[in-house]
Design an enzyme around this catalytic site. Structure first.
Site, PDB file in Angstrom:
ATOM      1  N   LYS A   1       0.698  -1.211  -0.177  1.00  0.00           N
ATOM      2  CA  LYS A   1      -0.026  -0.061  -0.100  1.00  0.00           C
ATOM      3  C   LYS A   1       0.916   1.311   0.125  1.00  0.00           C
ATOM      4  CE  LYS A   1      -4.302  -1.604   0.979  1.00  0.00           C
ATOM      5  NZ  LYS A   1      -5.499  -1.836   2.037  1.00  0.00           N
TER       6      LYS A   1
ATOM      7  N   ARG B   1      -4.678 -10.030   4.050  1.00  0.00           N
ATOM      8  CA  ARG B   1      -5.058  -9.864   2.620  1.00  0.00           C
ATOM      9  C   ARG B   1      -3.610  -9.514   1.900  1.00  0.00           C
ATOM     10  NH1 ARG B   1      -6.305  -6.246  -1.169  1.00  0.00           N
ATOM     11  NH2 ARG B   1      -7.868  -6.767  -2.770  1.00  0.00           N
TER      12      ARG B   1
HETATM   13  C1  7PJ Z   1      -8.317  -4.137   0.963  1.00  0.00           C
HETATM   14  C2  7PJ Z   1      -9.613  -4.703   0.255  1.00  0.00           C
HETATM   15  C3  7PJ Z   1      -8.164  -4.162   2.326  1.00  0.00           C
HETATM   16  C4  7PJ Z   1     -10.052  -5.568   2.316  1.00  0.00           C
HETATM   17  C5  7PJ Z   1      -8.394  -3.703  -1.389  1.00  0.00           C
HETATM   18  C6  7PJ Z   1      -5.323  -2.842  -2.280  1.00  0.00           C
HETATM   19  C7  7PJ Z   1      -6.502  -2.041  -2.596  1.00  0.00           C
HETATM   20  N1  7PJ Z   1     -10.510  -5.329   0.949  1.00  0.00           N
HETATM   21  N2  7PJ Z   1      -9.385  -4.203  -1.296  1.00  0.00           N
HETATM   22  N3  7PJ Z   1      -9.161  -4.896   2.911  1.00  0.00           N
HETATM   23  N4  7PJ Z   1      -7.789  -3.275  -0.458  1.00  0.00           N
HETATM   24  N5  7PJ Z   1     -10.861  -6.130   3.071  1.00  0.00           N
HETATM   25  O1  7PJ Z   1      -5.514  -4.283  -2.692  1.00  0.00           O
HETATM   26  O2  7PJ Z   1      -4.453  -2.548  -1.865  1.00  0.00           O
HETATM   27  O3  7PJ Z   1      -7.125  -3.615   2.894  1.00  0.00           O
HETATM   28  S1  7PJ Z   1      -7.851  -3.009  -2.859  1.00  0.00           S
END
Ligand code: 7PJ
Length: 271
Positions: A218, A252
């Site tokens: 990020k 994630r």
């Molecule tokens: C996240 C997400 C996160 C959850 C993205 C990226 C941007 N879903 N979708 N948590 N980030 N739950 O992949 O950095 O932090 S999209």
């Protein structure tokens, strides 16, 4: 809080789980375009060897513009079809109830909603199934969320929001063992906000549901290290370790194999 029910799967939460990111978008910030072809996305997903796969057809990177529900489905459904034989829970990253319903019909076991089921019809779409759901906090909209976000008390506000959304979800008929929360690192939050939430992650355990943390590559990590997205692996692993220590049980990430090594070290430390 020992298991997460996700459709036909019961995931053991005694050990942290890795959710592998599979973006099927032309414009995601770190791997946009790479897996836009469904075959490439399926091959990538299988290769990842994650505990949960998270398929996304809408980029939610800061500044990204929304796509139509039809476009989202056109991106996601062929990938779900290609993953039919894979005995692994598949999550779909979407905010749209019609996409949720189509994804669940196509075999998804989890919905990952950056809007925490606030869209009209989203609560019902999830309640009418047996899937798991991730309720995430975001301040504002992806297009504008990083333009000077402000909080009086970031931890209190995020915690209050997730508590309310968890209660609303349970009142709608979604059992507690199907719910995951996520403070939404990078979603309407400055570097200082993200760090304050990370430092206080243990407070989120009070909600009684597993915590998911998404730090992988990020922009906050870019700001801290001065590195572009493709060089943020070490920073991502450092953040993953801090999230584990704060009580996160689902990470994630883009880099599954490396994150598993972090979990191995953390588990040994914790013994
Ligand atoms: C996240 C997400 C996160 C959850 C993205 C990226 C941007 N879903 N979708 N948590 N980030 N739950 O992949 O950095 O932090 S999209």
């Amino acid at each position: 809080m020992a298991v997460l029910v996700a459709g036909r799967f019961r995931l053991d939460l005694a050990q942290p789980l890795v959710m592998g990111v599979v973006n099927v978008t032309p414009d995601s910030f770190s791997d946009g375009g790479k897996f836009f072809d469904p075959k490439a996305a399926v091959a990538h997903a299988v290769n990842l060897d994650a505990d949960i796969l998270d398929i996304g057809g809408e980029s939610s990177r800061p500044g990204a513009l929304p796509v139509s529900a039809q476009q989202e489905m056109d991106r996601i459904l062929p990938v779900l079809e290609g993953l039919k034989g894979v005995e692994k829970p598949i999550s779909v990253d979407t905010r749209r109830p019609e996409v949720m319903q189509a994804a669940l019909r196509a075999g998804a076991s989890m919905i990952n909603d950056i809007e925490a089921l606030q869209a009209p019809g989203a609560l019902d779409a999830v309640a009418n199934s047996r899937c798991a759901v991730c309720l995430m906090h975001m301040k504002g909209e992806p297009a504008t969320m990083q333009k000077d976000p402000h909080y009086d008390d970031v931890v209190g506000e995020v915690l209050g929001f997730l508590k309310e959304r968890t209660q609303v979800a349970m009142q709608a008929g979604i059992a507690q063992e199907r719910i995951v929360i996520d403070p939404g690192f990078g979603f309407g939050k400055t570097v200082a906000h993200n760090m304050e939430v990370l430092r206080n992650l243990a407070r989120f355990k009070a909600l009684g549901v597993p915590i998911l943390a998404g730090w992988s590559r990020k922009s906050t990590l870019g700001k801290l290290t001065g590195r572009p997205a493709e060089e943020r692996l070490a920073a991502s692993l450092a953040a993953a370790l801090l999230a584990l220590q704060g009580g996160a049980t689902i990470l994630r990430v883009h880099d599954v194999k490396e994150t598993r090594d972090v979990i191995a070290v953390w588990r040994a430390y914790r013994q």
